[in-house]
Design an enzyme around this catalytic site. Structure first.
Site, PDB file in Angstrom:
ATOM      1  N   GLY A 465      22.880  -2.898 -44.865  1.00  0.00           N
ATOM      2  CA  GLY A 465      22.614  -4.125 -44.118  1.00  0.00           C
ATOM      3  C   GLY A 465      21.130  -4.226 -43.808  1.00  0.00           C
ATOM      4  O   GLY A 465      20.678  -5.120 -43.107  1.00  0.00           O
ATOM      5  N   THR A 466      20.386  -3.281 -44.359  1.00  0.00           N
ATOM      6  CA  THR A 466      18.962  -3.138 -44.060  1.00  0.00           C
ATOM      7  C   THR A 466      18.096  -4.125 -44.819  1.00  0.00           C
ATOM      8  O   THR A 466      16.986  -4.420 -44.400  1.00  0.00           O
ATOM      9  CB  THR A 466      18.512  -1.732 -44.457  1.00  0.00           C
ATOM     10  OG1 THR A 466      19.009  -1.489 -45.792  1.00  0.00           O
ATOM     11  CG2 THR A 466      19.082  -0.691 -43.531  1.00  0.00           C
ATOM     12  N   ILE A 623       4.381  -5.065 -45.445  1.00  0.00           N
ATOM     13  CA  ILE A 623       5.725  -5.579 -45.178  1.00  0.00           C
ATOM     14  C   ILE A 623       6.189  -6.318 -46.440  1.00  0.00           C
ATOM     15  O   ILE A 623       5.538  -7.254 -46.907  1.00  0.00           O
ATOM     16  CB  ILE A 623       5.710  -6.524 -43.954  1.00  0.00           C
ATOM     17  CG1 ILE A 623       5.264  -5.753 -42.706  1.00  0.00           C
ATOM     18  CG2 ILE A 623       7.089  -7.146 -43.734  1.00  0.00           C
ATOM     19  CD1 ILE A 623       6.105  -4.547 -42.325  1.00  0.00           C
ATOM     20  N   ASN A 625       9.359  -7.815 -47.098  1.00  0.00           N
ATOM     21  CA  ASN A 625      10.101  -9.044 -46.824  1.00  0.00           C
ATOM     22  C   ASN A 625      10.051  -9.263 -45.320  1.00  0.00           C
ATOM     23  O   ASN A 625      10.763  -8.606 -44.555  1.00  0.00           O
ATOM     24  CB  ASN A 625      11.552  -8.897 -47.295  1.00  0.00           C
ATOM     25  CG  ASN A 625      12.366 -10.153 -47.029  1.00  0.00           C
ATOM     26  OD1 ASN A 625      11.865 -11.148 -46.512  1.00  0.00           O
ATOM     27  ND2 ASN A 625      13.650 -10.096 -47.367  1.00  0.00           N
ATOM     28  N   GLY A 698      12.897   1.096 -40.391  1.00  0.00           N
ATOM     29  CA  GLY A 698      14.300   1.102 -39.963  1.00  0.00           C
ATOM     30  C   GLY A 698      14.516   1.701 -38.592  1.00  0.00           C
ATOM     31  O   GLY A 698      15.381   1.260 -37.839  1.00  0.00           O
ATOM     32  N   GLU A 699      13.774   2.727 -38.275  1.00  0.00           N
ATOM     33  CA  GLU A 699      13.993   3.421 -37.008  1.00  0.00           C
ATOM     34  C   GLU A 699      12.903   3.143 -35.984  1.00  0.00           C
ATOM     35  O   GLU A 699      13.130   3.202 -34.779  1.00  0.00           O
ATOM     36  CB  GLU A 699      14.138   4.925 -37.274  1.00  0.00           C
ATOM     37  CG  GLU A 699      15.456   5.184 -37.952  1.00  0.00           C
ATOM     38  CD  GLU A 699      15.536   6.492 -38.702  1.00  0.00           C
ATOM     39  OE1 GLU A 699      16.163   7.420 -38.178  1.00  0.00           O
ATOM     40  OE2 GLU A 699      15.001   6.590 -39.819  1.00  0.00           O
TER      41      GLU A 699
END
Ligand SMILES: Cc1cc2nc3c(=O)[nH]c(=O)nc-3n(C[C@H](O)[C@H](O)[C@H](O)COP(=O)(O)OP(=O)(O)OC[C@H]3O[C@@H](n4cnc5c(N)ncnc54)[C@H](O)[C@@H]3O)c2cc1C
Ligand code: SF4
Lengths: 734, 325
Positions: A465-466, A623, A625, A698-699
């Site tokens: 879902g990332t 970055i 997206n 992500g984290e």
């Protein structure tokens, strides 16, 4: 040249199939002849199983088999540590935690399996479970901190950190604690296993198809080459699907034994007990600084729980080693094994809890010194990695601070606590620093150009879902010079080239460069075909005179799209595998950085804390997206708000049972709890991590969130809460 | 879940005739099916009451009459309810989630079971689920439990929000058995746990709730429901207060107050009402009056904060509804 899609807000390429229900998740697979497995769990927290009466279950309609420790499926010991249970299920009679796997019923339907499971009568010899700190002193394990670099640094002339702390002009000591928490991914853990002779196909939830192959190979004793793991879509992981929990080996082994496919899906309650949790932690912090706020020494003694059934525990104090400059720093780690399920990694494992303590303490110290919290952080800005002295690959945290402060209006913040009241609400603001390690591993990716004009990009990577699918599409489209919608990313298949698993926030920084290499390499293959295939209009040309650009091959005035060229040559596709090596750079420290600013309101009568404003400014390299990246940070902030204000898995002390192990009682934030979350990216490429310059996101976004909220609550009320979650009873006195 | 047989009668008489030991009525199913999935309830016969003619929301004979099968969402959005009984509408809208409110009936809501996590886990002892087995909540996880009306046998709260509003407004339930109708004040309908926490109310196994009746009163028009919880939606109350107030020239003429989240049943606060009457509507009056709300409170290790929180919730609700400070 076409404009690059990199850094644009690109819609998820897998968005449509997900919202329409067309995406196939593990539990959606229904091979012919499918049977259903149901896991039976222990109803005590510690002891030994003395007997299991399975006669009624075996006689129950539709039941095909009942496996127990008295009649187990053979599973070989696990060899590698995967942050899950240390041993496969059903291989002994010891009960290490409440809700442990003690049986597996397979039947023609799921209902039959479940109903039969409820007929099994189990007897135990019970012992009192150990479910809280400190636990028996004998069980406390002084452990290696697993720190990157030394876990103790001493200023010259200082004999010990304790001495350096004692010598500080200003000293500060406090203890911070965090409860058991759960990932609560939407999709429960599911595995569907089917054998064809001695070849296994497993549709399973996983953060890396190769992780599941490895685990299955060792526990089933089957050649990895004969195991095919398929996991194209995963409904959230957050670390909870890194390990291969009990349903994976049980479904696979039972399918072999019965000669029929088996599906096993954990119930939500079972996800709570069987599939890992963030451990309990305590951090005992001591800090010393000069009267004007320069840190001179920090010690952080971290305590973490570990489940008796698992081996993983949190190095909760380590974040203190790399965040603020201090000439002397020491962190330690003590593990307390508990009769709870295996603890495991959960989004920013170590950093999410670690930063709560240090970010709170920095504010507490700043307040004591009369300094603004941001000024305190700038005074102790780490220009070099604090525990190694190495330079950073890139760090623009100061720019994050400046820009965030300006856009948030930080300079208008009253210095005093309880200074702002709006109606019945006490209003406060707070900030917290975010940093998370960045790394680039080894990855291989295959790019395949097809006669229909599309390009597929495949690797064993996972999209939880990332947005990993879309990252693949964007990067391949960029290098191939074709529109994003002509790229077909293919993830989660163990037969693809081995790419990075989804963990440690390094999917994009590892897989991204490999996609670029492969998309370049396939162009060479295409040109080679163009000049060698007799049907090609470029046949016989010097490859050096044939160029690939924007999806087409051209030479001497003739341009042909790759689709047309392949069709003309009667060739289905050309492909190339590209590999990007692991980054080895012992000279630098690699991290992503950022800062959160927030406003919290606390009701003056009833004490409930509500987050009302949020700004995050992130320095995470290039970055790819911006739309999905923003979602990642927003999602992490939401999870951090849960961590700060709501989430705690209560342990029933008598039994070791998770008292609220279900989504009605374990509170995750709802929409109404979340204000608009404003996310900005600096978008400065990291020059050393890769040519792409992307670090992880992500984290990063959850780190510092709980600290920022705790600081804002304190600013609003004057009350400092050092135990998460910050619930209203802790603020009622305010 | 265990196997059961199923019937869907279309008349109340037939539904009552079908009752027998081990039968259960099914309305929205949001409590019943939930607890059947957990093996907490194991009926052998499920009698679906959704075809019974127990609908309708209307004013008649000085009462608001709500058919037992009306859905929570329909009652909350009904113009009469919104205008004449804002406290009912608000209590419903602050309950559960949109999806649940569309399924769940008013009759079922009043009969929903406690959210005590020990009650919901069949591996734990629980006097309410298994009489005599013990009450682990007394010394275990009890942050959400009751401080009023509890006993050493049970400290589970009654979790309905709208029942609190109904009790404040002195609503009655119409109960139909084979012998005819009984009308019972809702406050008396619910029983204290004592040492029989398995008996929660006066409803017999062969009786149906057919209607809820709420007396029309000027008080009810100036009413509100305040619910305090950790997250802003989709959670049961830590504390809640239903208040209805009538004021004249800044003085409290009359008041009705009941509390939720704190009692083993919806808790009418008569002493608070009495302390308000005749006094000026101001914060001081409210906080003085709120003191008596917790008379006889029996806090447990993790829920002692509810003593303070309840008083503050009352004050806050009174300030809201009186529009003063
Ligand atoms: C996740 C979740 C959150 C919730 N949050 C809230 C909340 O915040 N506030 C709140 O108040 N409630 C809340 N609820 C409870 C919900 O409101 C109740 O489950 C619902 O109102 C029950 O109504 P139902 O029609 O679905 O009842 P059912 O489940 O069909 O029945 C419930 C019980 O009543 C019996 N019964 C039903 N109708 C009749 C009748 N007419 N006569 C006699 N017996 C009958 C049934 O046999 C059963 O025992 C929540 C529920 C869930 C699942
Ligand atoms: S409080 Fe009541 S419902 Fe909860 S365990 Fe005790 S007896 Fe059971």
């Amino acid at each position: 040249m076409r404009a690059t899609p990199i850094g644009q807000p690109v819609d998820r390429v897998d968005g449509r199939i997900k919202v329409t229900g067309a995406a196939v998740y593990a539990a959606d697979n229904k091979p012919a002849g499918l049977t259903y497995g149901y896991i039976v769990t222990s109803t005590i927290g510690r002891g030994v199983i003395t007997g299991m009466d399975t006669a009624a279950a075996l006689a129950s309609p539709g039941v095909l088999a009942v496996y127990t420790p008295f009649n187990p499926l053979k599973l070989f010991a696990y060899v590698q540590n995967q942050n899950d249970e240390s041993a496969p299920p059903l291989q002994d009679k010891e009960v290490r935690f409440h809700g442990q796997t003690i049986g597996f019923v397979v039947a023609e339907t799921w209902e039959q399996a479940r109903d039969a499971a409820s007929l099994i009568r189990t007897t135990y010899q019970q012992q009192p479970p150990v479910t809280a700190f400190p636990g028996p002193p004998a069980a406390m394990e002084k452990a290696d901190t697993d720190a990157e670099g030394p876990d103790t640094v001493l200023a010259t002339g200082v004999a010990s950190v304790a001495q350096a702390v004692a010598a500080g002009e200003v000293t500060f000591t406090a203890s911070y604690s965090t409860p058991v928490q759960h990932h609560c991914a939407m999709e429960p853990h599911a595995t569907v296993a089917t054998w064809n002779g001695d070849h296994l196909t497993a549709y399973t939830v996983t953060q890396g198809a190769v992780l599941s192959v490895r685990r299955l190979s060792e526990t089933l004793g089957v050649d990895a080459a004969k195991i095919h793991v398929i996991s194209p879509h995963v409904g959230g992981g957050f670390g909870g699907k890194w390990g291969n929990w009990a349903q994976v080996p049980l479904a696979c082994a039972a399918a072999k034994a019965l000669g029929r496919p088996v599906k096993a899906v954990l119930t939500r309650e079972q996800v709570f007990t069987l599939a890992g949790h963030r451990p309990l932690t305590v951090q005992n912090l001591k800090m010393a600084c000069t009267a004007d706020g320069k840190l001179t020494a920090i010690t952080n003694d971290g305590i973490t729980s570990r489940g008796f059934a698992g081996s993983w525990s949190e190095s909760v104090a380590n974040w203190t080693l790399t965040t603020y400059a201090s000439p002397s720093i020491q962190v330690t780690k003590t593990i307390v094994p508990l009769n709870l399920g295996a603890a495991t990694v959960m989004r920013a494992p170590g950093e999410a809890n670690g930063s709560f303590a240090l970010e709170s303490a920095m504010d507490e110290l700043a307040e004591r010194l009369g300094l603004d919290p941001l000024e305190m952080r700038m005074k102790n800005y780490a220009t070099f990695v604090p525990n190694t002295g190495k330079p950073w690959s890139s760090k623009h945290l100061d720019e994050c601070y400046r820009r965030g402060a300006e856009e948030f209006g930080w300079s208008k913040r009253p210095k005093k606590v309880r200074a702002t009241v709006d109606g019945d609400w006490l209003v406060g603001t707070g900030m917290g620093t975010a940093t998370y390690g960045a790394s680039r591993g080894l990855a291989s990716i295959k790019v395949r150009l097809s006669a229909d004009g599309t390009a597929s990009v495949s690797g064993t990577a996972a999209d939880l879902g990332t947005g990993q699918y879309t990252v693949f599409a964007i990067l391949a489209a960029d290098v191939l010079g074709i529109p994003v919608d002509r790229v077909r990313p293919e993830l989660g298949d163990s037969t693809s080239p081995t790419a990075a698993n989804a963990g440690g926030s390094n999917s994009t920084c590892t897989n991204g460069p490999a996609v670029q290499v492969a998309a370049k390499a396939v162009q060479t293959e295409l040109v080679a075909l163009a000049v060698t295939n007799p049907k090609s209009p470029f046949h016989g040309k010097d490859p050096a005179e044939v160029v690939y650009r924007d999806g087409s091959v051209s030479s001497g005035g003739l341009t042909m799209s790759f689709g047309t060229l392949l069709t003309t040559c009667d060739v289905g596709s050309v492909e190339a595998v590209g590999t990007s090596p692991r980054l080895v750079d012992p000279e630098h420290g690699f991290r992503s950085f950022g800062v959160h600013f927030c406003e919290v309101r606390v009701h003056r009568w009833t004490g409930e804390p509500r987050v009302t404003r949020w700004l995050s400014v992130m320095d995470a390299g290039t970055i790819i997206n911006v739309k999905a990246a923003r979602s990642q940070i927003q999602g992490a902030v939401v999870m951090g708000i849960g961590q700060a204000l709501l989430e705690a898995t209560e342990v029933d002390q008598g039994t070791g049972r998770f008292a609220n192990g279900n989504l009605a009682s374990y509170l995750v934030p709802v929409h109404a709890d979340i204000p608009p979350i404003d996310v900005r990216f600096l978008d400065h490429p990291d020059p050393l991590i890769s040519g792409l310059g992307a670090k992880g996101i992500g984290e990063l976004g959850i780190v510092g969130v709980a600290g920022a909220i705790g600081n804002a609550v304190h600013h609003a009320t004057g009350v400092r809460v050092r135990e998460l979650p910050i619930t209203l009873e802790k603020l009622l006195g305010s | 879940m265990r196997a059961f047989d199923y019937a869907a009668p279309s008349s109340v008489d037939e539904a009552l005739r079908l009752t027998k030991p081990g039968s259960a009525f099914l309305a929205g199913g949001t409590t019943l099916v939930d607890l059947m999935k957990l093996d907490v309830l194991t009926p052998d016969h499920v009698i679906d009451v959704n075809r019974l003619p127990l609908n309708g929301i209307r004013l008649s004979d000085g009462h608001l009459r709500i058919g037992a099968l009306e859905r929570m969402s329909a009652v909350a959005a009904h113009p009469t309810v919104m205008v004449h009984f804002p406290v009912i509408s608000r209590a419903l809208l602050l309950s559960a989630s949109g999806q649940l409110r569309n399924m769940a009936s008013i009759g079922g809501n009043l009969l929903q079971r406690t959210r005590c996590d020990y009650f919901r886990d069949v591996t734990a002892p629980c006097n309410k689920r298994q009489p005599g087995s013990g009450c682990p909540a007394q010394t275990g996880v009890n942050r959400t439990h009751a401080i009023l009306g509890s006993s050493s046998s049970c400290a589970a709260t009654h979790a309905s929000d709208v029942a609190v509003a109904f009790v404040a407004l002195e609503a009655m339930v119409v109960v139909r058995g084979r012998g005819g109708d009984r009308i019972v004040p809702l406050e008396d309908f619910y029983l204290l746990p004592g040492n029989t926490p398995q008996v929660e109310n006066q409803l017999g196994p062969d009786e149906l709730i057919v209607e809820v009746r709420v007396p029309v009163s000027p008080l009810a028009r100036q009413s509100t429901y305040l619910k305090i919880r950790d997250r802003q939606s989709y959670e049961f109350a830590l504390t809640s207060v239903a208040v209805a107030l009538s004021l004249r020239r800044g003085v409290v003429l009359d008041a009705r107050i009941a509390a939720g989240g704190v009692g083993t049943k919806p808790w009418r606060l008569r002493a608070v009402e009495d302390a308000l009457k005749g006094n000026p509507a101001m914060e001081k009056t409210f906080s003085d009056a709120a003191e008596s709300a917790v008379d006889g409170a029996r806090p447990l290790a993790q829920n002692a904060f509810k003593v303070t929180l309840l008083k503050r919730t009352i004050v806050r609700a009174l300030i809201d509804v009186a529009g003063v400070r």
